[in-house]
Design a protein around this motif. Sequence first.
Motif, PDB file in Angstrom:
ATOM      1  N   GLU A 123       0.830  -1.204   0.000  1.00  9.90           N
ATOM      2  CA  GLU A 123       0.000   0.000   0.000  1.00  9.90           C
ATOM      3  C   GLU A 123       0.869   1.260   0.000  1.00  9.90           C
ATOM      4  O   GLU A 123       0.573   2.228  -0.699  1.00  9.90           O
ATOM      5  N   LEU A 124       1.941   1.258   0.780  1.00  8.40           N
ATOM      6  CA  LEU A 124       2.863   2.387   0.813  1.00  8.40           C
ATOM      7  C   LEU A 124       3.502   2.606  -0.554  1.00  8.40           C
ATOM      8  O   LEU A 124       3.589   3.733  -1.035  1.00  8.40           O
ATOM      9  N   ASP A 125       3.924   1.527  -1.197  1.00 11.53           N
ATOM     10  CA  ASP A 125       4.543   1.622  -2.519  1.00 11.53           C
ATOM     11  C   ASP A 125       3.568   2.227  -3.529  1.00 11.53           C
ATOM     12  O   ASP A 125       3.933   3.128  -4.289  1.00 11.53           O
ATOM     13  N   GLN A 126       2.340   1.751  -3.496  1.00  4.53           N
ATOM     14  CA  GLN A 126       1.325   2.258  -4.420  1.00  4.53           C
ATOM     15  C   GLN A 126       1.010   3.733  -4.133  1.00  4.53           C
ATOM     16  O   GLN A 126       0.887   4.538  -5.051  1.00  4.53           O
ATOM     17  N   THR A 127       0.903   4.084  -2.869  1.00  2.54           N
ATOM     18  CA  THR A 127       0.609   5.464  -2.488  1.00  2.54           C
ATOM     19  C   THR A 127       1.752   6.401  -2.867  1.00  2.54           C
ATOM     20  O   THR A 127       1.517   7.498  -3.387  1.00  2.54           O
ATOM     21  N   LEU A 128       2.994   5.984  -2.623  1.00  2.92           N
ATOM     22  CA  LEU A 128       4.143   6.801  -3.014  1.00  2.92           C
ATOM     23  C   LEU A 128       4.225   6.972  -4.524  1.00  2.92           C
ATOM     24  O   LEU A 128       4.567   8.042  -5.020  1.00  2.92           O
ATOM     25  N   GLU A 129       3.912   5.906  -5.255  1.00  2.00           N
ATOM     26  CA  GLU A 129       3.960   5.965  -6.714  1.00  2.00           C
ATOM     27  C   GLU A 129       2.931   6.964  -7.248  1.00  2.00           C
ATOM     28  O   GLU A 129       3.196   7.686  -8.199  1.00  2.00           O
ATOM     29  N   HIS A 130       1.786   7.035  -6.594  1.00  2.00           N
ATOM     30  CA  HIS A 130       0.715   7.911  -7.061  1.00  2.00           C
ATOM     31  C   HIS A 130       0.850   9.340  -6.535  1.00  2.00           C
ATOM     32  O   HIS A 130       0.658  10.302  -7.269  1.00  2.00           O
ATOM     33  N   HIS A 131       1.179   9.500  -5.255  1.00  2.00           N
ATOM     34  CA  HIS A 131       1.189  10.825  -4.630  1.00  2.00           C
ATOM     35  C   HIS A 131       2.576  11.406  -4.387  1.00  2.00           C
ATOM     36  O   HIS A 131       2.696  12.614  -4.185  1.00  2.00           O
TER      37      HIS A 131
END
Length: 101
Positions: free
Chosen positions: A38-46
């Motif tokens: 979830e952190l990886d996905q959130t960092l990639e997006h935001h």
Amino acid sequence: MSAVLNNVQIRFLRGQAHDLKAWLQVGGKGITDALLAELDQTLEHHELVKIKIAAEDRDNRDAMIADLVKRSGAALVQRIGHTAILYRPNKEKPQIVLPRA
């Protein structure tokens, strides 16, 4: 590999993160694979993420934050109490333009 930031960039990112709400919370289970995904996905997006750490012991919080930074490849922008701000630029299309310093 975490991004290396200078003082001007850190100050800029702290200002950007001021109004952010915490996107993720590390709870009693600690750092799980699901949290890292979830952190990886959130960092990639935001690119800039505020995280709440629920550990009471300061040393535990510091260890968790260091582990998150290491495993996510992000840079620690700021840590205050139970909150950490992480930054990792998007590889293909960066949204946040950092000052050069």
